[in-house]
Design a protein around this motif. Structure first.
Motif: not given
Length: 336
Positions: A270-287
Motif C-alpha cells: 500500500p505504501e508504494v505508488i511506483d516502481v522503476l522498470p526492473v532490468y537486472t538485480n535492482i528494484v527501486i520503488f517510490q513511496l
C-alpha cells in the motif's frame, strides 16, 4: 531470518570460493610478483580483449584512477547526472583530478550520442577542455538498466571525432552482459578503459579491476600507489575474483529473476505508488506522498528486512548471491 537487500556487496564467499582463497599461491603485489594477482589481471584483460589490467580494492578507486590518467587539471568529464562517479565517490574526480563535470540527463542514466556531441565544448579559453566521457552500465540509480551496444558504438564515434577518451564504470557490467548476450571483448573494442567490480553480483569479498592498454595501466599503477592502493599478499583475495569469473557469471540470471518477482511484490504494498522498470538485480520503488524513505526503511528493518533509502521518497532493494528463494518467500510474507 534476516533478509538483507541493502546491496549485492553484502555477500560472503561460498565454501568453494574460500577453498580457492586458502589454496592461493601468493607473493607481494607491489613488487608485481603475486602469481594469483597476476593471473587475475591477465585473465580479465584477455576476457575483454585488453593488453593489461590492474587489481584494486574498490570500484571507486578504479574509476578515480581512470579519470586521473585520462585527464589533466582543468579538463572536463561528461557523464550522466545519475552517475556513480559523480554522486557516490566523495567528489573524487574534483578533488583527486581537479576536473569539472558536465552532467547530462539521459534515459534512466543512459546517454546517447547526440547528447554527448552537443555537450562537447568549443575550443574557447572560457571553457574547460572536454576530455573524457564516462558511461555506467548497468546504471545503479537507473534501476539497473543497461545500454544497447549499438548506442555505445555511436558514442565512441563521437568521442573519436572530437579526441575524447571513453571510460566505462562497469561495476555491474556482467549483469548487463547476461541479459544482452553481448561479449566482454565487444566492450573492450569501444572503451579506452573499463572498470569491473568483483564484489557485487559476482560475490567476491573484495576487489575491482581496471582494464586498458599497457601504457594506460602502467600510468594507472603509479596513480594507485599515490592513492595508497598498493597491497601485498593480495592473491588470497584475487583467488576469489578468479573463482567468481569462472563460476558466478551465468547465475546472475537468478538474481534478475528474483528481482522481477520482488517488483511484483512491492507493487502490492500500500505504501508504494511506483516502481522503476526492473532490468537486472535492482528494484527501486517510490513511496506515497508524505512518507520518508528513512522512516520506511527503519520500519522494514524492524521486520528483519534490510534495504536502503535511495532519495527522499525512494527505496532500493538489490538481489544477490546470498538471497535465495526461501528469502523471497519470507520477504513476501513480511511485506504484503
Amino acid at each position: 531470518m534476516i533478509i538483507d537487500l541493502r546491496s549485492d556487496t553484502v555477500t560472503r564467499p561460498t565454501k568453494a570460493m574460500l577453498e580457492a582463497m586458502f589454496a592461493a599461491e601468493v607473493g607481494d603485489d607491489v613488487f608485481q610478483d603475486d602469481p594469483t594477482v597476476n593471473a587475475l589481471e591477465a585473465k580479465s584483460a584477455a576476457l575483454f580483449g585488453y593488453e593489461s589490467a590492474l587489481y584494486c580494492p574498490s570500484g571507486t578507486m578504479t574509476n578515480q584512477i581512470a579519470i586521473k590518467v585520462h585527464t589533466t587539471p582543468g579538463d572536463e568529464v561528461i557523464c550522466d547526472a545519475l552517475s556513480h562517479i559523480y554522486l557516490y565517490e566523495g567528489g573524487g574526480m574534483m578533488s583527486n583530478s581537479l576536473v569539472s563535470a558536465t552532467l547530462l540527463t539521459g534515459d534512466y542514466g543512459r546517454l546517447n550520442a547526440e547528447q554527448v556531441r552537443d555537450s562537447i565544448k568549443a575550443d574557447d579559453i572560457h571553457a574547460p577542455i572536454s576530455r573524457l566521457v564516462s558511461l555506467e552500465n548497468t546504471v545503479n540509480k537507473g534501476g539497473g538498466c543497461y545500454y544497447d551496444l549499438a548506442e555505445i558504438q555511436q558514442i565512441k564515434a563521437v568521442c573519436e571525432a572530437h579526441g575524447l577518451s571513453l571510460h566505462l564504470d562497469g561495476a555491474r557490467l556482467f549483469n548487463a552482459l547476461v541479459e544482452t548476450g553481448e561479449r566482454p571483448d565487444q566492450y573492450g573494442q569501444v572503451f579506452d578503459s573499463v572498470s569491473i567490480c568483483l564484489s557485487k553480483g559476482l560475490g567476491a569479498p573484495v576487489g575491482s579491476l581496471l582494464l586498458g592498454t599497457k601504457d594506460f595501466i602502467k600510468k594507472a599503477r603509479r596513480v594507485r600507489k599515490r592513492f595508497g592502493g598498493g597491497w601485498r599478499q593480495a592473491g588470497y583475495l584475487a583467488a576469489a575474483g578468479i573463482y567468481a569469473l569462472d563460476h558466478h557469471v551465468d547465475r546472475l540470471k537468478e538474481d534478475h529473476q528474483r528481482a522481477k518477482t520482488i517488483e511484483g511484490i512491492v507493487r502490492r504494498v500500500p505504501e508504494v505508488i511506483d516502481v522503476l522498470p526492473v532490468y537486472t538485480n535492482i528494484v527501486i520503488f517510490q513511496l506515497a506522498e508524505g512518507l520518508l524513505a528513512t522512516d520506511y526503511v527503519q520500519k522494514l528493518n524492524e521486520k528483519g528486512i534490510r534495504c536502503a533509502p535511495f532519495g527522499k521518497d525512494k527505496v532500493r532493494m538489490v538481489t544477490h548471491l546470498d538471497f535465495n528463494d526461501d528469502h523471497l518467500t519470507e520477504l513476501e510474507k513480511r511485506l504484503v
